[in-house]
Design an enzyme around this catalytic site. Structure first.
Site, mmCIF file in Angstrom:
data_model
loop_
_atom_site.group_PDB
_atom_site.id
_atom_site.type_symbol
_atom_site.label_atom_id
_atom_site.label_comp_id
_atom_site.label_asym_id
_atom_site.label_seq_id
_atom_site.Cartn_x
_atom_site.Cartn_y
_atom_site.Cartn_z
ATOM 1 N N HIS A 274 2.037 -27.418 17.491
ATOM 2 C CA HIS A 274 3.342 -27.738 16.901
ATOM 3 C C HIS A 274 3.322 -27.509 15.384
ATOM 4 O O HIS A 274 4.140 -26.762 14.841
ATOM 5 C CB HIS A 274 3.689 -29.196 17.221
ATOM 6 C CG HIS A 274 5.012 -29.643 16.679
ATOM 7 N ND1 HIS A 274 6.145 -29.747 17.450
ATOM 8 C CD2 HIS A 274 5.389 -30.015 15.425
ATOM 9 C CE1 HIS A 274 7.158 -30.144 16.701
ATOM 10 N NE2 HIS A 274 6.733 -30.330 15.463
ATOM 11 N N GLU A 275 2.367 -28.138 14.720
ATOM 12 C CA GLU A 275 2.321 -27.999 13.260
ATOM 13 C C GLU A 275 1.976 -26.556 12.879
ATOM 14 O O GLU A 275 2.419 -26.059 11.846
ATOM 15 C CB GLU A 275 1.325 -28.985 12.650
ATOM 16 C CG GLU A 275 1.640 -30.475 12.909
ATOM 17 C CD GLU A 275 3.056 -30.903 12.556
ATOM 18 O OE1 GLU A 275 3.642 -30.348 11.610
ATOM 19 O OE2 GLU A 275 3.600 -31.799 13.251
ATOM 20 N N HIS A 278 5.122 -24.719 12.533
ATOM 21 C CA HIS A 278 5.723 -24.989 11.214
ATOM 22 C C HIS A 278 4.969 -24.209 10.133
ATOM 23 O O HIS A 278 5.569 -23.636 9.224
ATOM 24 C CB HIS A 278 5.622 -26.485 10.877
ATOM 25 C CG HIS A 278 6.626 -27.351 11.592
ATOM 26 N ND1 HIS A 278 7.977 -27.150 11.515
ATOM 27 C CD2 HIS A 278 6.463 -28.462 12.367
ATOM 28 C CE1 HIS A 278 8.614 -28.101 12.224
ATOM 29 N NE2 HIS A 278 7.710 -28.891 12.750
ATOM 30 N N GLU A 304 12.093 -26.654 13.018
ATOM 31 C CA GLU A 304 11.628 -27.286 14.250
ATOM 32 C C GLU A 304 11.634 -26.295 15.420
ATOM 33 O O GLU A 304 10.822 -26.401 16.341
ATOM 34 C CB GLU A 304 12.490 -28.515 14.559
ATOM 35 C CG GLU A 304 11.981 -29.397 15.676
ATOM 36 C CD GLU A 304 10.693 -30.172 15.320
ATOM 37 O OE1 GLU A 304 10.221 -30.115 14.164
ATOM 38 O OE2 GLU A 304 10.167 -30.840 16.223
HETATM 39 ZN ZN ZN Z 1 8.109 -30.660 13.882
#
Ligand code: ZN
Length: 510
Positions: A274-275, A278, A304
């Site tokens: 997830h990160e 980003h 996101e």
């Molecule tokens: Zn996030």
């Protein structure tokens, strides 16, 4: 045609402001990773001073007089005379700087300072109230912060609802009027789908994720996946923090964090992916435009979408695990021996109504967001009083997810957002989920054999596609315009709904 070169007096000043903000971000990153607990108060003051300086520089008469030459204040767009037009980057840059400047200018500096202090205070009280499970401890601070945010909406101005003023901070262009039908569409199909899943004769056992997994090895595997995604460790780091996050000081220095739980294999794994999503966005921004809006991410919803695309569309897919599961199995031989890839795939996609948003599966996640969206809207509009929050929260949890939190710590107190005044932030999580599927479907159309590449552990075509289509543009286009350029459509819940109905319909044999 007038070009960016003419805006140099402005971009020089913006660059200086960005460097101050970057320095403040380094301090915040340190606070979340390595700072000793005792340093909290001093650090809050250091950051506040830097933010104050950055704010003052942005609203300075200097910047104002430069902008007034080039921007029409009535429209917020670049001023143009016949035969004297700006090129597209300049036009976008002026539009976005004007947006930042005019917002900042509307807020009196004593108000900004007061809000910052109250939020910092409320955040500390919230942490304590959550630990001790006492909502009433947090109530006075929440009431103050809410009051200030309502004041902020008045300063900023709005159409229809003060909540719109706050939403727009995180997702330019988002309003209640355009979000409500999106959430209604989600609710109409997700609630019945969830019911079918919970009543299905297929019950997925995800116990395999809760064996004991060596923490150092978990981290090593997370690092391996990040590298495969194209996250550049020459321009980034992976560290540990209580809540995983990503921060960027420059495209050449982007930090991601994760957390590791010995008995929750999915926690470190999916927070790394997830990160990483980003982080790739921030590493993919165009360095030439650093300091200007063209070198900045466009919105929280689009940001996101990048993390959710990697986490869910890629990281919870069969092709991904076809390549990575044998490596994971090799890493944890004792725990995963005899667990085939199909059983592992089912375990990481198990759907279960749960109390905590950050642990929710990709289907129920949006129901958690919908509840917060409705509640915070009523709070900001004054229709709900903060003291009634626990009862309202529990009622909606029962309504949407069929479960009631046994304590406020696992209910209304679970999220930090409201304590620091982030009303209007939550909907961007759902926007990210919806955009992620819109983008991924398009990537599959435009990258031949993407599934096969992913199944061979080759993730770089996807990263390049995202960089070309999304990352490198910064704030050149509005979020809606960007989505339209990439997918041919603005925000649309349909691809997400089709995706979850197909995926879970098959998994649970509905
Ligand atoms: Zn996030």
């Amino acid at each position: 045609m007038k070009t960016l070169a003419m805006l140099e007096p402005l971009t020089t000043r913006l660059l200086e402001i960005q460097r101050i903000n970057s320095a403040a971000s380094v301090l915040s990153w340190d606070q979340e990773t390595y700072m000793p607990a005792g340093g909290g108060e001093a650090r809050a003051e250091q950051i506040a001073v830097l933010q104050g300086i950055a704010h003052e520089k942005l609203v300075s008469p200097d910047v104002q007089s430069l902008l007034s030459q080039w921007v029409d204040p009535a429209t917020g767009q670049a001023a143009e005379q016949p035969g004297e037009t700006w090129d597209e980057p300049s036009r976008s840059l002026l539009r976005e700087v004007w947006r930042d400047f005019s917002r900042a200018k509307k807020l009196p500096s004593d108000f900004v300072v007061k809000l910052s202090r109250e939020c910092s205070l409320a955040q500390q009280v919230w942490a304590e109230a959550r630990t001790k499970n006492t909502f009433t401890r947090f109530l006075p601070n929440l009431t103050t912060v809410l009051q200030l945010k309502r004041e902020e909406a008045q300063y900023l101005g709005y159409h229809d609802s003060p909540y719109n003023a706050l939403l727009d901070v995180y997702e330019p262009g988002a309003t209640i009027a355009n979000l409500r039908p999106v959430f209604a569409a989600l609710k109409a199909r997700l609630v019945p789908l969830l019911k079918k899943i919970t009543q299905s004769r297929i019950q997925i056992d995800d116990g395999v994720l809760r064996h004991s997994y060596d923490q150092a090895r978990q981290l090593e595997f997370g690092r391996l996946v990040l590298a495969a995604m194209g996250y550049d460790f020459e321009r980034g780091r992976l560290d540990l923090s209580a809540h995983p996050f990503t921060t960027s000081f420059h495209p050449t220095d982007v930090r991601v964090t994760t957390r590791i739980h010995e008995h929750e294999l999915q926690s470190c794994l999916f927070s790394c992916i997830h990160e990483g999503g980003h982080g790739l966005y921030d590493q993919g921004l165009d360095q030439r435009y650093f300091g200007t809006p063209l070198g900045d991410s466009v919105s929280l919803g689009i940001h996101e979408s990048q993390s959710r695309l990697w986490e869910n569309c890629v990281g919870r897919s069969r092709p991904f695990w076809r390549f990575f599961y044998p490596i994971l199995q090799q890493t944890f031989q004792n725990q995963l021996r005899g667990v085939d890839v199909e059983r592992f795939y089912a375990a990481i996609n198990c759907v279960k109504p749960s109390l905590i948003r950050v642990e929710a599966d990709e289907l129920t996640y949006n129901l958690h967001i919908m509840l917060r969206f409705e509640i915070e809207q009523d709070l900001v509009e004054g229709k709900t009083k903060p003291e009634d929050l626990p009862a309202i929260w529990n009622h909606k949890m029962e309504d949407y997810l069929g479960i009631v939190p046994p304590s406020d710590a696992e209910g209304v107190l679970q999220d930090v957002h409201w304590s620091f005044g982030a009303f209007g932030y939550f909907p961007t999580y759902t926007l990210g989920n919806l955009y992620s599927v819109q983008f991924f479907e398009m990537a599959k159309l435009e990258i031949p054999n993407l599934d096969d590449e992913i199944a061979a552990g080759q993730l770089l075509s996807l990263r390049r596609w995202l960089e070309q289509k999304i990352h490198r543009w910064g704030r050149m286009f509005t979020p809606a315009h960007l989505a339209e350029r990439v997918t041919g459509s603005t925000l649309n819940p349909e691809p997400f709904l089709t995706y979850v109905e197909k995926k879970y319909g098959e998994l649970y044999q509905l």
